[in-house]
Design a protein around this motif. Structure first.
Motif, PDB file in Angstrom:
ATOM      1  N   GLY A 116     -25.286  13.978   4.075  1.00  0.00           N
ATOM      2  CA  GLY A 116     -26.407  14.542   4.817  1.00  0.00           C
ATOM      3  C   GLY A 116     -26.894  15.905   4.397  1.00  0.00           C
ATOM      4  N   LEU A 117     -26.183  16.573   3.476  1.00  0.00           N
ATOM      5  CA  LEU A 117     -26.599  17.909   3.056  1.00  0.00           C
ATOM      6  C   LEU A 117     -27.104  17.900   1.624  1.00  0.00           C
ATOM      7  CD1 LEU A 117     -23.698  20.168   4.435  1.00  0.00           C
ATOM      8  CD2 LEU A 117     -25.912  19.682   5.507  1.00  0.00           C
ATOM      9  N   LEU A 118     -28.120  18.709   1.368  1.00  0.00           N
ATOM     10  CA  LEU A 118     -28.669  18.865   0.020  1.00  0.00           C
ATOM     11  C   LEU A 118     -28.913  20.337  -0.246  1.00  0.00           C
ATOM     12  CD1 LEU A 118     -31.360  16.775  -1.788  1.00  0.00           C
ATOM     13  CD2 LEU A 118     -31.737  19.231  -1.559  1.00  0.00           C
ATOM     14  N   LEU A 119     -28.469  20.801  -1.412  1.00  0.00           N
ATOM     15  CA  LEU A 119     -28.716  22.161  -1.869  1.00  0.00           C
ATOM     16  C   LEU A 119     -29.830  22.168  -2.901  1.00  0.00           C
ATOM     17  CD1 LEU A 119     -25.061  23.374  -2.531  1.00  0.00           C
ATOM     18  CD2 LEU A 119     -26.680  24.615  -1.079  1.00  0.00           C
ATOM     19  N   THR A 120     -30.714  23.137  -2.805  1.00  0.00           N
ATOM     20  CA  THR A 120     -31.743  23.306  -3.819  1.00  0.00           C
ATOM     21  C   THR A 120     -32.207  24.756  -3.821  1.00  0.00           C
ATOM     22  OG1 THR A 120     -33.769  22.355  -4.747  1.00  0.00           O
ATOM     23  CG2 THR A 120     -33.735  22.677  -2.353  1.00  0.00           C
ATOM     24  N   THR A 121     -33.185  25.063  -4.686  1.00  0.00           N
ATOM     25  CA  THR A 121     -33.693  26.436  -4.759  1.00  0.00           C
ATOM     26  C   THR A 121     -35.192  26.476  -4.510  1.00  0.00           C
ATOM     27  OG1 THR A 121     -34.121  26.309  -7.135  1.00  0.00           O
ATOM     28  CG2 THR A 121     -31.947  27.108  -6.468  1.00  0.00           C
ATOM     29  N   GLU A 122     -35.615  27.544  -3.865  1.00  0.00           N
ATOM     30  CA  GLU A 122     -37.049  27.763  -3.635  1.00  0.00           C
ATOM     31  C   GLU A 122     -37.777  27.980  -4.962  1.00  0.00           C
ATOM     32  OE1 GLU A 122     -37.028  31.133  -1.082  1.00  0.00           O
ATOM     33  OE2 GLU A 122     -36.349  30.001   0.682  1.00  0.00           O
ATOM     34  N   SER A 123     -37.114  28.701  -5.891  1.00  0.00           N
ATOM     35  CA  SER A 123     -37.783  29.058  -7.146  1.00  0.00           C
ATOM     36  C   SER A 123     -38.173  27.835  -7.952  1.00  0.00           C
ATOM     37  CB  SER A 123     -36.879  29.968  -7.984  1.00  0.00           C
ATOM     38  OG  SER A 123     -35.671  29.306  -8.303  1.00  0.00           O
ATOM     39  N   CYS A 124     -37.446  26.726  -7.773  1.00  0.00           N
ATOM     40  CA  CYS A 124     -37.766  25.504  -8.517  1.00  0.00           C
ATOM     41  C   CYS A 124     -38.633  24.568  -7.680  1.00  0.00           C
ATOM     42  CB  CYS A 124     -36.488  24.797  -8.938  1.00  0.00           C
ATOM     43  SG  CYS A 124     -36.812  23.250  -9.801  1.00  0.00           S
ATOM     44  N   LEU A 125     -38.116  24.099  -6.550  1.00  0.00           N
ATOM     45  CA  LEU A 125     -38.835  23.049  -5.810  1.00  0.00           C
ATOM     46  C   LEU A 125     -40.148  23.526  -5.196  1.00  0.00           C
ATOM     47  CD1 LEU A 125     -36.484  21.155  -6.320  1.00  0.00           C
ATOM     48  CD2 LEU A 125     -36.690  20.385  -3.960  1.00  0.00           C
ATOM     49  N   LEU A 126     -40.250  24.808  -4.926  1.00  0.00           N
ATOM     50  CA  LEU A 126     -41.499  25.316  -4.341  1.00  0.00           C
ATOM     51  C   LEU A 126     -42.407  25.950  -5.398  1.00  0.00           C
ATOM     52  CD1 LEU A 126     -40.201  26.884  -1.003  1.00  0.00           C
ATOM     53  CD2 LEU A 126     -40.841  24.519  -1.508  1.00  0.00           C
ATOM     54  N   ASN A 127     -42.030  25.814  -6.656  1.00  0.00           N
ATOM     55  CA  ASN A 127     -42.856  26.366  -7.727  1.00  0.00           C
ATOM     56  C   ASN A 127     -44.159  25.570  -7.823  1.00  0.00           C
ATOM     57  OD1 ASN A 127     -43.890  26.989 -10.444  1.00  0.00           O
ATOM     58  ND2 ASN A 127     -41.916  27.992 -10.734  1.00  0.00           N
ATOM     59  N   PRO A 128     -45.305  26.249  -7.896  1.00  0.00           N
ATOM     60  CA  PRO A 128     -46.584  25.524  -7.964  1.00  0.00           C
ATOM     61  C   PRO A 128     -46.735  24.664  -9.211  1.00  0.00           C
ATOM     62  CG  PRO A 128     -46.909  27.908  -8.238  1.00  0.00           C
ATOM     63  CD  PRO A 128     -45.496  27.714  -7.784  1.00  0.00           C
ATOM     64  N   ASN A 129     -45.849  24.831 -10.219  1.00  0.00           N
ATOM     65  CA  ASN A 129     -45.946  23.982 -11.411  1.00  0.00           C
ATOM     66  C   ASN A 129     -45.292  22.616 -11.207  1.00  0.00           C
ATOM     67  OD1 ASN A 129     -43.166  24.393 -11.701  1.00  0.00           O
ATOM     68  ND2 ASN A 129     -43.355  25.770 -13.454  1.00  0.00           N
ATOM     69  N   ARG A 130     -44.755  22.358 -10.018  1.00  0.00           N
ATOM     70  CA  ARG A 130     -44.135  21.062  -9.744  1.00  0.00           C
ATOM     71  C   ARG A 130     -45.040  20.198  -8.854  1.00  0.00           C
ATOM     72  NH1 ARG A 130     -40.534  23.730 -12.448  1.00  0.00           N
ATOM     73  NH2 ARG A 130     -38.445  22.866 -12.760  1.00  0.00           N
ATOM     74  N   ASN A 131     -45.131  20.579  -7.600  1.00  0.00           N
ATOM     75  CA  ASN A 131     -45.873  19.761  -6.625  1.00  0.00           C
ATOM     76  C   ASN A 131     -46.838  20.638  -5.826  1.00  0.00           C
ATOM     77  OD1 ASN A 131     -44.420  17.051  -6.873  1.00  0.00           O
ATOM     78  ND2 ASN A 131     -42.706  18.450  -6.504  1.00  0.00           N
ATOM     79  N   PRO A 132     -47.908  21.119  -6.490  1.00  0.00           N
ATOM     80  CA  PRO A 132     -48.812  22.061  -5.813  1.00  0.00           C
ATOM     81  C   PRO A 132     -49.487  21.474  -4.581  1.00  0.00           C
ATOM     82  CG  PRO A 132     -49.767  21.288  -7.879  1.00  0.00           C
ATOM     83  CD  PRO A 132     -48.341  20.819  -7.857  1.00  0.00           C
ATOM     84  N   ASN A 133     -49.568  20.142  -4.513  1.00  0.00           N
ATOM     85  CA  ASN A 133     -50.248  19.523  -3.377  1.00  0.00           C
ATOM     86  C   ASN A 133     -49.330  19.251  -2.195  1.00  0.00           C
ATOM     87  OD1 ASN A 133     -52.561  19.391  -5.012  1.00  0.00           O
ATOM     88  ND2 ASN A 133     -51.882  17.452  -5.897  1.00  0.00           N
TER      89      ASN A 133
END
Length: 332
Positions: free
Chosen positions: A156-173
């Motif tokens: 049930g837990l997932l670790l990630t980073t804001e710098s990657c997953l919230l980067n506008p070069n990934r999923n800007p929409n």
């Protein structure tokens, strides 16, 4: 209901893409392949190993190097002519999950080479080819996601980073909430634990598998930098503070950063956190410095049921990743 098993859960196999890109490994490619085949040897002691190659020449090169291990079980080695742009199967390969009946499903997220930094037309086709070979269903998902940007505990837990997953070069929409919804829906997680930044030199915009990893359902190992003058000191300090604030994480085990590794003046993302947990062995990148011993001893104390194998990775990390980035597990 889908669920992504934790990496330490039983594997059917490991999927890889053979290193070949001269713009990634430069003059280091020969030694990179030697270390890569050493990794294959140890992983194959406990599971199948599937390797993508571009052509017959690459296949022959791989087979020649494997011959250096006379006790290698060749029945566990499967070579596929699935051409790739590069070697980073963690990020361009399928992410495997199980459904409620324990059936294997391949998730085919979009891959854009870490924000359209490099060619990726061949890499983006790999998840579908993996699913077809394994004769399992695949789900195409309209979201960019790399396997190295997430780490799960299987419960049930997932670790990630804001710098990657919230980067506008990934999923800007997509908003942060929409990204979280997709992670919960397809990976079977209930809570996303957001860290902030990755380490210096990481061209993925901060993959979590270079900084913090689950090692059991409520324990993480995380990398720390003791030298206050090092550029990784502050980001890793903040990372540790965030981890301490997550009530879901009961134990935090720290590993040191290795001595800085450079190539042609550029700092490389050398990190002991980029280890790979296979059925038989835990493959750990080491960098010919005194911290290697601490990292190996610490990880062996955690993974008592597996052999912890350190493989020198100074040349591999020239490609800006090491063993976790190169591997993708197929759950049993």
């Amino acid at each position: 209901m889908l669920r992504m098993p934790a990496e330490w859960e039983k594997h059917r196999g490991t999927w890889l893409s053979y290193p070949h890109n001269p713009d990634t490994f430069f003059e280091k490619i020969d030694n990179v392949r030697e270390k890569y085949v050493e990794m294959i040897y140890w992983v194959s002691k406990g599971e199948e190993v599937h390797i993508n190659v571009n052509d017959e020449e690459m296949e022959n090169d791989l087979k020649r190097r494997l011959q250096k291990y006379p006790d290698l079980d060749k029945n566990k080695i499967f070579i596929h002519k699935f051409p790739t742009n590069d070697a980073w199967c963690r990020d361009h390969g399928a992410i495997f999950v199980k459904d409620e009946n324990n059936n294997l499903i391949a998730l085919d997220f979009k891959f854009n080479a870490w924000g359209n930094k490099y060619p990726h037309d061949l890499d983006d086709q790999i998840p579908q080819k993996m699913a077809e070979y394994l004769k399992i269903p695949s789900i195409k998902i309209d979201m960019v996601l790399e396997g190295g940007s997430i780490d799960v505990n299987g419960e049930g837990l997932l670790l990630t980073t804001e710098s990657c997953l919230l980067n506008p070069n990934r999923n800007p929409n997509l908003s942060k909430e929409e990204i979280e919804q997709n992670l919960k829906k397809y990976l079977g997680v209930e809570k996303i634990l957001w860290l902030k930044d990755g380490i210096v030199g990481d061209d993925t915009d901060g993959h979590v598998d270079d900084i913090t990893r689950f090692v059991d359902k409520d324990t993480v190992i995380t990398i720390v930098e003791e030298n206050k003058n090092d550029e990784n000191y502050e980001p890793l300090k903040e990372n540790l503070q965030r981890l301490k604030s997550f009530k879901e994480i009961k134990n935090i085990i720290t590993l040191p950063m290795p001595e800085p590794v450079y190539y042609k003046g550029d700092r490389l993302p050398a990190s002991y956190a980029n280890f790979y947990i296979s059925n038989y062995a835990v493959i750990v990148p080491i960098f010919n410095c005194q911290q290697d011993k601490i990292a190996l001893q610490t990880l062996q104390s955690i993974f008592k049921d597996r052999k912890v194998i350190g493989i020198e990775a100074n040349d591999i990390v020239v490609g800006l990743g090491t063993f976790h980035c190169l591997t993708q597990q197929i759950p049993a």
